[in-house]
Write a protein that holds these residues in place. Structure first.
Motif, PDB file in Angstrom:
ATOM      1  N   SER A  38       0.842  -1.186   0.000  1.00 26.85           N
ATOM      2  CA  SER A  38       0.000   0.000   0.000  1.00 26.85           C
ATOM      3  C   SER A  38       0.875   1.233   0.000  1.00 26.85           C
ATOM      4  O   SER A  38       1.938   1.274   0.625  1.00 26.85           O
ATOM      5  CB  SER A  38      -0.940  -0.041   1.209  1.00 26.85           C
ATOM      6  N   VAL A  39       0.450   2.215  -0.756  1.00 31.40           N
ATOM      7  CA  VAL A  39       1.106   3.516  -0.794  1.00 31.40           C
ATOM      8  C   VAL A  39       0.032   4.531  -0.443  1.00 31.40           C
ATOM      9  O   VAL A  39      -1.024   4.582  -1.073  1.00 31.40           O
ATOM     10  CB  VAL A  39       1.680   3.829  -2.191  1.00 31.40           C
ATOM     11  N   LYS A  40       0.292   5.303   0.582  1.00 34.15           N
ATOM     12  CA  LYS A  40      -0.693   6.299   1.015  1.00 34.15           C
ATOM     13  C   LYS A  40      -0.005   7.653   1.127  1.00 34.15           C
ATOM     14  O   LYS A  40       0.942   7.816   1.889  1.00 34.15           O
ATOM     15  CB  LYS A  40      -1.297   5.897   2.366  1.00 34.15           C
ATOM     16  N   ILE A  41      -0.455   8.586   0.333  1.00 35.26           N
ATOM     17  CA  ILE A  41       0.023   9.960   0.417  1.00 35.26           C
ATOM     18  C   ILE A  41      -1.131  10.777   0.971  1.00 35.26           C
ATOM     19  O   ILE A  41      -2.225  10.787   0.414  1.00 35.26           O
ATOM     20  CB  ILE A  41       0.468  10.488  -0.956  1.00 35.26           C
ATOM     21  N   GLU A  42      -0.866  11.429   2.082  1.00 31.13           N
ATOM     22  CA  GLU A  42      -1.917  12.190   2.747  1.00 31.13           C
ATOM     23  C   GLU A  42      -1.501  13.651   2.852  1.00 31.13           C
ATOM     24  O   GLU A  42      -0.394  13.965   3.263  1.00 31.13           O
ATOM     25  CB  GLU A  42      -2.153  11.618   4.137  1.00 31.13           C
TER      26      GLU A  42
END
Length: 170
Positions: A38-42
């Motif tokens: 998973s890649v999560k950019i917030e």
């Protein structure tokens, strides 16, 4: 064009974050490496508030030949500055800005700050100042006792006599 609302900017950044997540995964695949599960950019906060710019002179008096020196600041934790002297194009400048070799007369410095999000101060700080001519040179040997002359530096002129104590200090 109208300035985007906070909500419009937030949606644009969320869309950008999703595109970046996809790009990261694609770049891993293109490099022949398994992408992370998973890649999560917030994006947590978006600052649309421009900074306020402040200018302080280091000296009230600037003489020709001396630089005019200013301290720049803003009301945010981090700012970059752009400075323009006498209507010229603005240049990048540091929090201590020095202007050398100014001609005598009135001058104006305009400074605007850019914060970490790239917001620009819409109303630059402006300061006007005057560059004074240097004091007249003492002309030793003209048979005139001038303020600043001493018996040691100009004995011929001081021998004439000084009504205003200009040759004292010897």
């Amino acid at each position: 064009t109208a300035k985007p609302t906070q909500e419009q900017v937030q949606k644009a950044f969320e869309s950008l974050a999703t595109k970046l997540e996809t790009k990261v995964k694609d770049d891993f695949k293109a490099a022949g490496v398994a992408p992370p599960a998973s890649v999560k950019i917030e994006i947590k906060e978006i600052d649309l508030t421009p900074p306020d710019t402040f200018v302080n002179r280091e000296s009230e008096i600037v003489k020709r030949g001396d630089p005019a020196v200013f301290q720049l600041s803003c009301d945010e934790a981090f700012c970059l500055y752009r400075c323009a002297t006498d209507g010229a194009d603005s240049v990048s400048c540091g929090s201590r800005f020095s202007i050398p070799d100014l001609r005598e007369g009135e001058h104006m410095l305009r400074v605007f700050a850019l914060d970490a999000m790239g917001n620009r101060d819409p109303s630059p700080a402006t300061v006007t100042f005057t560059v004074l001519p240097p004091p007249p040179a003492i002309q030793c040997g003209n048979a005139v006792c001038e303020t600043g002359e001493t018996l040691e530096t100009c004995p011929a002129d001081c021998a004439v006599g000084c009504a205003d104590d200009c040759c004292t200090g010897a």
